[in-house]
Design a protein around this motif. Structure first.
Motif, short mmCIF file in Angstrom:
data_model
loop_
_atom_site.label_atom_id
_atom_site.label_comp_id
_atom_site.label_asym_id
_atom_site.label_seq_id
_atom_site.Cartn_x
_atom_site.Cartn_y
_atom_site.Cartn_z
N ASN A 1 1.84 5.99 -7.42
CA ASN A 1 0.68 6.67 -8.00
C ASN A 1 0.56 8.13 -7.58
O ASN A 1 -0.38 8.81 -7.95
CB ASN A 1 -0.61 5.92 -7.62
CG ASN A 1 -0.62 4.55 -8.25
OD1 ASN A 1 -0.22 4.37 -9.37
ND2 ASN A 1 -1.10 3.57 -7.50
N ALA A 2 1.52 8.62 -6.79
CA ALA A 2 1.44 10.02 -6.31
C ALA A 2 1.86 11.00 -7.37
O ALA A 2 2.48 10.75 -8.33
CB ALA A 2 2.32 10.18 -5.08
N SER B 1 2.45 1.57 -3.42
CA SER B 1 1.45 1.94 -4.41
C SER B 1 1.15 3.43 -4.32
O SER B 1 0.98 4.10 -5.33
CB SER B 1 0.16 1.14 -4.16
OG SER B 1 -0.88 1.61 -4.96
N HIS B 2 1.12 3.96 -3.11
CA HIS B 2 0.87 5.39 -2.93
C HIS B 2 2.00 6.22 -3.54
O HIS B 2 1.76 7.23 -4.19
CB HIS B 2 0.73 5.70 -1.42
CG HIS B 2 0.63 7.17 -1.14
ND1 HIS B 2 -0.50 7.90 -1.46
CD2 HIS B 2 1.52 8.04 -0.60
CE1 HIS B 2 -0.29 9.17 -1.12
NE2 HIS B 2 0.91 9.28 -0.59
N ALA C 1 0.83 -1.20 0.00
CA ALA C 1 0.00 0.00 0.00
C ALA C 1 0.87 1.26 0.00
O ALA C 1 0.58 2.22 -0.71
CB ALA C 1 -0.93 -0.01 1.21
#
Length: 123
Positions: free
Chosen positions: A122-123, A118-119, A115
């Motif tokens: 995708n930021a 992924s942040h 998680a």
């Protein structure tokens, strides 16, 4: 990236086993065994669901799928160890249950890493 079909199948069988053991605990097991089977089935079901989430969460990538395999494998090992203690009177399986617990904990930690990564991606 697509879902992990093998993990989904493994998770589905874990879920089915959890329901079967839970039903047996509720309707056929003696009082001494009931608690062990109920606990094992609950942990196995929660981690089967977690594995489904990890298998289908495409943004989590390979790390999420590793988390799912750890969780589902740990749930299965933990549940089977408790079932063997209760149903087969094999107290030595009490040494195996913590292996399943460690894998389940590892699954949650690896999911947190997925998680976090992924942040960042995708930021």
């Amino acid at each position: 990236m697509s879902h992990d079909r093998n993990l989904l199948v493994f998770a589905a069988f874990n879920g089915a086993m959890a329901v079967a053991l839970g039903a047996f605990a509720a309707h056929g097991a003696g009082p001494a065994v009931k608690s062990l089977l109920t606990t094992g089935a609950q942990y196995q079901m929660v981690h089967a669901v977690l594995a489904v989430v990890c298998a289908t969460w495409t943004a989590g990538g390979k790390i999420a799928r590793i988390a799912g395999w750890l969780a589902a494998s740990g749930g299965l090992i933990f549940c089977l160890a408790l079932a063997m203690i209760g149903l087969l009177s094999l107290p030595a399986m009490g040494m195996v249950a913590p292996i399943g617990g460690t894998l389940m904990i590892g699954g949650w930690i690896v999911l947190a890493i997925a998680a976090f990564r992924s942040h960042i991606v995708n930021a």
